[in-house]
Write an enzyme that holds these catalytic residues in place. Structure first.
Site, PDB file in Angstrom:
ATOM      1  N   GLN A 132       0.891  -1.173   0.000  1.00 43.56           N
ATOM      2  CA  GLN A 132       0.000   0.000   0.000  1.00 43.56           C
ATOM      3  C   GLN A 132       0.922   1.215   0.000  1.00 43.56           C
ATOM      4  OE1 GLN A 132      -3.230   0.980  -0.329  1.00 43.56           O
ATOM      5  NE2 GLN A 132      -2.410   3.040  -0.065  1.00 43.56           N
ATOM      6  N   GLN A 134       0.302   4.593  -1.293  1.00 43.66           N
ATOM      7  CA  GLN A 134      -0.190   5.931  -0.989  1.00 43.66           C
ATOM      8  C   GLN A 134      -0.171   6.142   0.532  1.00 43.66           C
ATOM      9  OE1 GLN A 134      -4.252   6.886  -2.140  1.00 43.66           O
ATOM     10  NE2 GLN A 134      -3.840   9.056  -2.219  1.00 43.66           N
ATOM     11  N   TYR A 265      -7.323   0.065   3.940  1.00 39.53           N
ATOM     12  CA  TYR A 265      -8.296   0.994   3.352  1.00 39.53           C
ATOM     13  C   TYR A 265      -9.498   0.242   2.787  1.00 39.53           C
ATOM     14  CZ  TYR A 265      -4.731   4.462   4.038  1.00 39.53           C
ATOM     15  OH  TYR A 265      -3.824   5.280   4.632  1.00 39.53           O
ATOM     16  N   GLY A 266     -10.539   1.018   2.460  1.00 39.46           N
ATOM     17  CA  GLY A 266     -11.706   0.432   1.808  1.00 39.46           C
ATOM     18  C   GLY A 266     -11.339   0.003   0.405  1.00 39.46           C
ATOM     19  N   GLY A 267     -10.696   0.917  -0.294  1.00 37.09           N
ATOM     20  CA  GLY A 267     -10.246   0.628  -1.648  1.00 37.09           C
ATOM     21  C   GLY A 267      -9.049   1.472  -1.981  1.00 37.09           C
ATOM     22  N   MET A 268      -8.265   1.032  -2.943  1.00 38.04           N
ATOM     23  CA  MET A 268      -7.102   1.802  -3.399  1.00 38.04           C
ATOM     24  C   MET A 268      -7.050   1.677  -4.908  1.00 38.04           C
ATOM     25  SD  MET A 268      -4.508   3.686  -2.737  1.00 38.04           S
ATOM     26  CE  MET A 268      -3.607   4.359  -4.136  1.00 38.04           C
ATOM     27  N   GLU A 269      -6.970   2.849  -5.559  1.00 38.67           N
ATOM     28  CA  GLU A 269      -7.156   2.951  -7.005  1.00 38.67           C
ATOM     29  C   GLU A 269      -5.922   2.553  -7.816  1.00 38.67           C
ATOM     30  OE1 GLU A 269      -6.999   5.379  -4.709  1.00 38.67           O
ATOM     31  OE2 GLU A 269      -6.055   7.193  -5.482  1.00 38.67           O
ATOM     32  N   HIS A 293     -16.035   4.663  -6.636  1.00 35.07           N
ATOM     33  CA  HIS A 293     -15.042   5.664  -6.236  1.00 35.07           C
ATOM     34  C   HIS A 293     -13.678   5.344  -6.855  1.00 35.07           C
ATOM     35  CE1 HIS A 293     -13.213   8.600  -3.402  1.00 35.07           C
ATOM     36  NE2 HIS A 293     -12.184   7.770  -3.462  1.00 35.07           N
ATOM     37  N   GLU A 294     -13.246   4.103  -6.726  1.00 36.25           N
ATOM     38  CA  GLU A 294     -11.920   3.742  -7.260  1.00 36.25           C
ATOM     39  C   GLU A 294     -11.921   3.801  -8.792  1.00 36.25           C
ATOM     40  OE1 GLU A 294     -10.042   4.029  -4.932  1.00 36.25           O
ATOM     41  OE2 GLU A 294     -11.339   3.495  -3.257  1.00 36.25           O
ATOM     42  N   HIS A 297     -11.297   7.328  -9.842  1.00 33.91           N
ATOM     43  CA  HIS A 297      -9.893   7.750  -9.775  1.00 33.91           C
ATOM     44  C   HIS A 297      -9.146   7.460 -11.076  1.00 33.91           C
ATOM     45  CE1 HIS A 297      -9.006   9.343  -5.825  1.00 33.91           C
ATOM     46  NE2 HIS A 297      -9.495   8.301  -5.183  1.00 33.91           N
ATOM     47  N   GLU A 341      -9.384  14.282  -4.281  1.00 31.16           N
ATOM     48  CA  GLU A 341     -10.365  13.379  -3.650  1.00 31.16           C
ATOM     49  C   GLU A 341     -11.774  13.949  -3.787  1.00 31.16           C
ATOM     50  OE1 GLU A 341     -10.377  10.314  -2.829  1.00 31.16           O
ATOM     51  OE2 GLU A 341      -8.270   9.846  -2.518  1.00 31.16           O
ATOM     52  N   ASP A 398      -0.256  10.310   6.837  1.00 32.03           N
ATOM     53  CA  ASP A 398      -1.104   9.262   7.413  1.00 32.03           C
ATOM     54  C   ASP A 398      -1.885   9.786   8.621  1.00 32.03           C
ATOM     55  OD1 ASP A 398      -0.399   7.299   5.610  1.00 32.03           O
ATOM     56  OD2 ASP A 398       1.218   6.493   6.864  1.00 32.03           O
ATOM     57  N   TYR A 406     -12.287  14.732   1.375  1.00 34.32           N
ATOM     58  CA  TYR A 406     -13.340  14.123   0.574  1.00 34.32           C
ATOM     59  C   TYR A 406     -14.588  14.999   0.559  1.00 34.32           C
ATOM     60  CZ  TYR A 406     -10.603   9.810   0.928  1.00 34.32           C
ATOM     61  OH  TYR A 406      -9.606   8.877   0.852  1.00 34.32           O
ATOM     62  N   MET A 586      -8.687   0.780   8.492  1.00 33.46           N
ATOM     63  CA  MET A 586      -8.451   1.787   9.537  1.00 33.46           C
ATOM     64  C   MET A 586      -9.690   2.588   9.884  1.00 33.46           C
ATOM     65  SD  MET A 586      -4.591   3.106   9.280  1.00 33.46           S
ATOM     66  CE  MET A 586      -4.402   3.525   7.557  1.00 33.46           C
ATOM     67  N   LYS A 587     -10.554   2.791   8.886  1.00 32.63           N
ATOM     68  CA  LYS A 587     -11.808   3.504   9.122  1.00 32.63           C
ATOM     69  C   LYS A 587     -12.618   2.847  10.248  1.00 32.63           C
ATOM     70  CE  LYS A 587     -16.152   4.358   6.655  1.00 32.63           C
ATOM     71  NZ  LYS A 587     -16.851   4.221   5.363  1.00 32.63           N
TER      72      LYS A 587
END
Ligand code: BES
Ligand code: ZN
Length: 635
Positions: A132, A134, A265-269, A293-294, A297, A341, A398, A406, A586-587
């Site tokens: 990961q 980003q 994360y939920g998603g990463m593009e 969302h991804e 991006h 974002e 971070d 967002y 993490m959310k």
């Protein structure tokens, strides 16, 4: 002097154009060994030194066009890592290219990487590795100019044990038995579209795949692959919708990788291969907005990338030196990223509008406004981190992460949409903006200039926007957009019933209260309750009538368990800690640990559970949870 406060590399001196990677993934030692050859374009005369970003990397040797080059490692910075200072054995002039080769090893604690033991995987048989990068972690996997202002293509060859499969943020370009070791396979990848380093990505594991669309394959351990294929079956429709809105998808393939539960994360593009948390597997496609969302991006972020402040000065040759050392330069850069974002959430919700209708978009937008509200009250309305343009000099990206970029970004774009003639008109602007700046990087000022050019006949309207309040003032935005409340009204009404209920009113609640509510509305209902503290009698009754304890939708479960712990319902504590530690998004994980930590009686229990899991957690997640719970690094 670099104006990117997260990077040692200077885009003013030279820029990376292409990376050629040769990597050997060693699961015995948790190390990636290999080399990167960076094709660098020189931007100044008498060029003979350059700086790359690294973090916890062991550099073995450096070369320039095949000749040995001298190098030193500078002092280690807390979050920037260690600059790799390279001196070339020759001078170059502006416009020339040089291939800089670095042979290196990563460290087992590399912040971009998580190494999972077989027991931590669904299949329990094979180890697993994922990255990961980003925002600023690529440098712990690959020495490079790790700044979002620089774009490069890449080619990679990755050697892995032959029972495993490798995938990257690129197109697959074949595989063969490793000529050096017949127990291994070499996978090849090519990324022909220039992209910033934070989009480099690698995964190695016992992966299966299932094709779910003309350009989409889902990848995961075999235990998840059927559920993933089901959950993400709308992907092609979303891609087509996005293309109708903003033009052709240029990355060829759009695959989705479902990671192990510790993915932060939920998603990463990641280009060609979106990374997704398994907590999206709700069973009813209700969390697929993360995929929208991804997908978005692919245009905003990956195709049009926002440039740094420094890059802006480089092209315009103005007062770089005056501003290079001030916090202000950094602020504008971050602002650019925040708009990035914001645009992505805007597009995500436009896709939602096409697929589910305008009422749905309005509902999600209003939900976003509430999230922004929550972030602003958590940070404090005067906290500069709630600025759309905060000063983040010396702030670890971070640690600055929140809903603000967002939702404040989205709110600004939605506000402009309202002022300038509605969604269709404003999408015309977004599409032109993307087409104009595709493959490039853009500053906020360029974005704003283009806005004023595109809406030439509405400049008077644009001039009435309080840009300063939107961008440079902490707290909530100066204007609250008028969102339609059709879908939100039922959530507000039910939450008010619970908030106002006295003990003797509780018997009036029944399962039927929520029969007509969608899972999106249940999420909203629980979010509203989280703005209050309910008496424990209320949450117990709620469990009796709605049985949220048996709900597996992660967004609902997360809010429900938080609510229970906040009401000091002791029975919920083990459930909350279980969710916090069994998945690592993490959310969810950070607020759940924090919520139990703030329950004085269970503070030690929260710390104990965290320490018991820490060694197997993602390095970034464990670092941030440590800080949240004030656990020292060596405890
Ligand atoms: N690129 C982000 C994730 C990210 C941001 C990783 C900053 C590292 C640093 C991704 O596109 C994202 O925003 N994901 C969201 C989902 C979205 C629907 C808001 C997430 O992970 O929840
Ligand atoms: Zn995003």
């Amino acid at each position: 002097m670099s104006a990117d406060p997260t990077s040692f590399a200077s885009a003013a001196k030279c820029v990376s154009k292409h990376l050629n990677l040769n990597l050997y993934v060693d699961f015995e030692t948790h190390v990636i060994r290999g080399s990167v050859e960076i094709t660098v374009e020189v931007l100044e005369n008498r060029f003979s030194t350059l700086t790359l970003d690294t973090r916890d990397v062991k550099v073995v040797s450096v070369s320039a066009n095949g000749q040995e080059a001298r190098f030193t490692m500078g002092p280690k910075h807390t979050f920037k890592g260690t600059p790799l200072e390279i001196t070339l054995p020759f001078d170059l002039s502006r416009g020339q290219h040089v291939i800089v080769g670095v042979t290196y090893e990563t460290s087992p604690g590399a912040s971009a990487l998580q190494w999972l033991s077989p027991e931590q995987t669904a299949g329990k048989k094979h180890p697993y590795l994922f990255s990961q990068c980003q925002a600023h972690h690529c440098r712990s996997m690959i020495p490079c100019q790790d700044s979002p202002s620089i774009k490069h293509t890449y080619y990679a060859q990755v050697s892995v044990p032959k029972e495993l499969v490798a995938a990257m943020s690129a197109l697959r370009d074949g595989q063969e038995v490793d000529p050096q070791d017949s127990h291994r396979t070499v996978y090849r990848f090519r990324q022909p579209v220039p992209m910033p380093s934070y989009l480099m990505a690698l995964v190695v594991g016992s992966l299966e795949s299932r094709k779910i669309g003309p350009r989409t394959t889902v990848w995961s351990e075999k235990e998840f692959v059927d559920r993933a294929a089901q959950e993400f079956s709308e992907t092609e429709r979303m891609l087509q919708t996005a293309e109708e809105l903003v033009g052709p998808y240029v990355w060829g393939q759009y695959d989705i990788l479902v990671l192990p539960p510790s993915f932060p994360y939920g998603g990463m593009e990641n280009p060609c291969l979106t990374f997704a948390t398994p907590t999206l597997l709700a069973g009813d496609k209700s969390l697929s907005n993360v995929i929208a969302h991804e997908i978005s991006h692919s245009w905003t972020g990956n195709l049009v990338t926002n440039k740094t402040w420094e890059h802006f000065w480089l092209v315009t040759h103005t007062h770089a030196h005056v501003h290079a050392h001030t916090g202000k330069s950094a602020s504008i850069r971050v602002h650019a990223r925040r708009l990035n974002e914001g645009h992505t959430v805007y597009l995500e919700r436009m896709i939602g509008r096409r697929l589910e209708g305008e009422a749905f978009r309005q509902f999600k937008a209003l939900g976003g406004w509430k999230d922004l509200h929550d972030s602003v009250s958590t940070f404090g309305a005067k906290n500069p981190l709630t600025n759309l343009v905060p000063s983040l000099q010396d702030v670890d990206p971070d640690e600055a992460f929140s809903s603000v970029p967002y939702e404040k970004g989205f709110a600004l774009l939605y506000h402009l949409e309202e002022l300038l003639g509605g969604p269709e008109v404003f999408m015309g602007f977004i599409k032109s903006y993307i087409q104009l700046f595709a493959y490039g990087s853009v500053t906020t000022d360029q974005w704003k200039d283009f806005l004023f050019t595109y809406f030439q006949d509405k400049v008077d309207v644009l001039n009435k926007v309080d840009w300063n309040a939107w961008m440079f003032t902490p707290g909530m935005p100066p204007v609250k957009p008028q969102y339609d409340t059709t879908l939100a009204d039922a959530c507000a009404a039910l939450s008010q019933r619970w908030i106002q209920a006295k003990e003797q009113d509780l018997s009036a609640f029944t399962q039927a209260d929520i029969n007509a509510l969608s899972s999106h509305q249940l999420i909203d209902f629980l979010s509203l309750l989280l703005q209050e503290v309910l008496p424990v009698s209320h949450v117990k009754k709620m469990q009796e009538v709605y049985d949220f304890n048996s709900c597996t939708n992660s967004e609902i479960r997360f809010r429900w368990l938080r609510l229970c712990v906040r009401s000091r319902w002791e029975e919920a504590v083990p459930l909350a800690l279980k969710m916090a530690s069994e998945q690592g998004r993490m959310k969810f994980t950070r607020p759940l640990f924090r919520e139990v930590f703030n329950f004085a009686k269970y503070r030690e229990e929260a710390v104990r559970v965290f320490l018991a899991h820490r060694a197997t957690m993602h390095p970034v997640t464990s670092g941030l949870v440590s800080k949240d719970m004030k656990v020292s690094v060596d405890q």
